[in-house]
Design a protein around this motif. Structure first.
Motif, PDB file in Angstrom:
ATOM      1  N   VAL A 155       0.828  -1.203   0.000  1.00 12.99           N
ATOM      2  CA  VAL A 155       0.000   0.000   0.000  1.00 12.99           C
ATOM      3  C   VAL A 155       0.864   1.256   0.000  1.00 12.99           C
ATOM      4  O   VAL A 155       2.048   1.209   0.317  1.00 12.99           O
ATOM      5  CB  VAL A 155      -0.949   0.046   1.229  1.00 12.99           C
ATOM      6  N   LYS A 156       0.228   2.375  -0.369  1.00  7.89           N
ATOM      7  CA  LYS A 156       0.901   3.669  -0.388  1.00  7.89           C
ATOM      8  C   LYS A 156       0.140   4.579   0.574  1.00  7.89           C
ATOM      9  O   LYS A 156      -1.089   4.554   0.607  1.00  7.89           O
ATOM     10  CB  LYS A 156       0.834   4.218  -1.822  1.00  7.89           C
ATOM     11  N   GLU A 157       0.881   5.361   1.354  1.00 10.90           N
ATOM     12  CA  GLU A 157       0.248   6.304   2.276  1.00 10.90           C
ATOM     13  C   GLU A 157      -0.038   7.612   1.543  1.00 10.90           C
ATOM     14  O   GLU A 157       0.857   8.195   0.934  1.00 10.90           O
ATOM     15  CB  GLU A 157       1.177   6.582   3.466  1.00 10.90           C
ATOM     16  N   LYS A 158      -1.275   8.087   1.630  1.00 12.65           N
ATOM     17  CA  LYS A 158      -1.614   9.377   1.039  1.00 12.65           C
ATOM     18  C   LYS A 158      -1.229  10.476   2.021  1.00 12.65           C
ATOM     19  O   LYS A 158      -0.944  10.215   3.185  1.00 12.65           O
ATOM     20  CB  LYS A 158      -3.114   9.423   0.736  1.00 12.65           C
ATOM     21  N   SER A 159      -1.216  11.702   1.546  1.00 10.96           N
ATOM     22  CA  SER A 159      -0.805  12.832   2.389  1.00 10.96           C
ATOM     23  C   SER A 159      -1.724  13.020   3.591  1.00 10.96           C
ATOM     24  O   SER A 159      -1.308  13.536   4.623  1.00 10.96           O
ATOM     25  CB  SER A 159      -0.746  14.112   1.562  1.00 10.96           C
ATOM     26  N   ASN A 160      -2.976  12.583   3.471  1.00  6.34           N
ATOM     27  CA  ASN A 160      -3.904  12.715   4.600  1.00  6.34           C
ATOM     28  C   ASN A 160      -3.862  11.499   5.529  1.00  6.34           C
ATOM     29  O   ASN A 160      -4.697  11.375   6.425  1.00  6.34           O
ATOM     30  CB  ASN A 160      -5.327  12.983   4.103  1.00  6.34           C
ATOM     31  N   GLY A 161      -2.916  10.587   5.290  1.00  5.62           N
ATOM     32  CA  GLY A 161      -2.751   9.427   6.164  1.00  5.62           C
ATOM     33  C   GLY A 161      -3.513   8.184   5.732  1.00  5.62           C
ATOM     34  O   GLY A 161      -3.327   7.111   6.293  1.00  5.62           O
ATOM     35  N   GLN A 162      -4.343   8.337   4.720  1.00  4.57           N
ATOM     36  CA  GLN A 162      -5.118   7.198   4.223  1.00  4.57           C
ATOM     37  C   GLN A 162      -4.211   6.278   3.405  1.00  4.57           C
ATOM     38  O   GLN A 162      -3.323   6.757   2.693  1.00  4.57           O
ATOM     39  CB  GLN A 162      -6.250   7.727   3.339  1.00  4.57           C
ATOM     40  N   ILE A 199      -1.552  -0.525  -3.939  1.00  2.00           N
ATOM     41  CA  ILE A 199      -0.800  -0.328  -5.185  1.00  2.00           C
ATOM     42  C   ILE A 199      -1.088  -1.508  -6.100  1.00  2.00           C
ATOM     43  O   ILE A 199      -1.019  -2.663  -5.667  1.00  2.00           O
ATOM     44  CB  ILE A 199       0.720  -0.229  -4.903  1.00  2.00           C
ATOM     45  N   GLY A 200      -1.415  -1.224  -7.352  1.00  6.96           N
ATOM     46  CA  GLY A 200      -1.701  -2.278  -8.317  1.00  6.96           C
ATOM     47  C   GLY A 200      -0.420  -2.886  -8.859  1.00  6.96           C
ATOM     48  O   GLY A 200       0.529  -2.189  -9.188  1.00  6.96           O
ATOM     49  N   VAL A 201      -0.406  -4.214  -8.933  1.00  7.65           N
ATOM     50  CA  VAL A 201       0.752  -4.944  -9.465  1.00  7.65           C
ATOM     51  C   VAL A 201       0.252  -5.892 -10.551  1.00  7.65           C
ATOM     52  O   VAL A 201      -0.783  -6.547 -10.384  1.00  7.65           O
ATOM     53  CB  VAL A 201       1.449  -5.766  -8.348  1.00  7.65           C
ATOM     54  N   HIS A 202       0.986  -5.971 -11.668  1.00  3.31           N
ATOM     55  CA  HIS A 202       0.596  -6.892 -12.730  1.00  3.31           C
ATOM     56  C   HIS A 202       0.913  -8.318 -12.306  1.00  3.31           C
ATOM     57  O   HIS A 202       1.975  -8.568 -11.717  1.00  3.31           O
ATOM     58  CB  HIS A 202       1.329  -6.544 -14.037  1.00  3.31           C
TER      59      HIS A 202
END
Length: 133
Positions: free
Chosen positions: A83-90, A94-97
Motif C-alpha cells: 500500500v501507499k500512504e496518502k498525504s492525509n494518512g489514508q 498499489i496495483g501490481v501486474h
C-alpha cells in the motif's frame, strides 16, 4: 494457426484492451513458485483472490501478501500489505501486474484442483510424445 491471434501491433493491442473478462482471466496468469511447480508440474495459473504471492519486480520487490482483489479491467491485482500512504494518512493499495508476482500458496477448491490436474495431464502426454520421438 490460430485465426483469433494477429501479428499486427494495432490489432493485437485492440484485442488486448477490448478483451472480455473470461479472456482477461487467462492473460492475468501468474507463475508458481519453484516448490509449487515441482509439486503440481504446472508453470503458471490464473490468479485469484486469497492466493498468497511474492512480488518479484518493481519497487515493491520482495514484499509478500495475500491477494485482496483481482482488478481485471485494469489488469492488476491488489496485495494485502502493498500500500501507499496518502498525504492525509489514508492508505491506498498499489496495483501490481500478475506477471510480476510469484504464487507461493494457492487457494485450492474443486475447480482449481481440476484445472491443475488438466494441465498436469496435458504436460505428461507431451512428455511421452517427446520421449518417443
Amino acid at each position: 494457426m490460430n485465426p483469433a491471434l494477429h501479428s499486427s501491433r494495432r490489432k493485437s493491442r485492440k484485442a488486448h484492451y477490448d478483451a472480455p473478462s473470461s479472456v482477461r482471466r487467462t492473460i492475468m496468469s501468474a507463475p508458481l513458485s519453484k516448490e509449487l511447480r515441482e509439486k503440481y508440474n504446472v508453470r503458471s495459473i490464473p490468479i485469484r483472490k486469497d492466493d498468497e504471492v511474492l512480488v518479484v519486480r518493481g519497487s515493491n520487490k520482495g514484499r509478500e501478501g495475500k491477494i485482496t482483489s483481482v482488478y481485471r479491467l485494469k489488469y492488476i491485482v491488489h496485495i494485502e500489505r502493498v500500500v501507499k500512504e496518502k498525504s492525509n494518512g489514508q492508505s491506498v493499495p498499489i496495483g501490481v501486474h500478475p506477471s510480476k508476482v510469484v504464487i507461493t500458496k494457492l487457494k485450492l477448491d474443486k475447480d482449481r484442483e481440476s484445472i491443475l490436474e488438466r494441465i498436469k495431464a496435458g504436460r505428461e502426454i507431451k512428455e511421452k510424445l517427446k520421449s518417443k520421438a
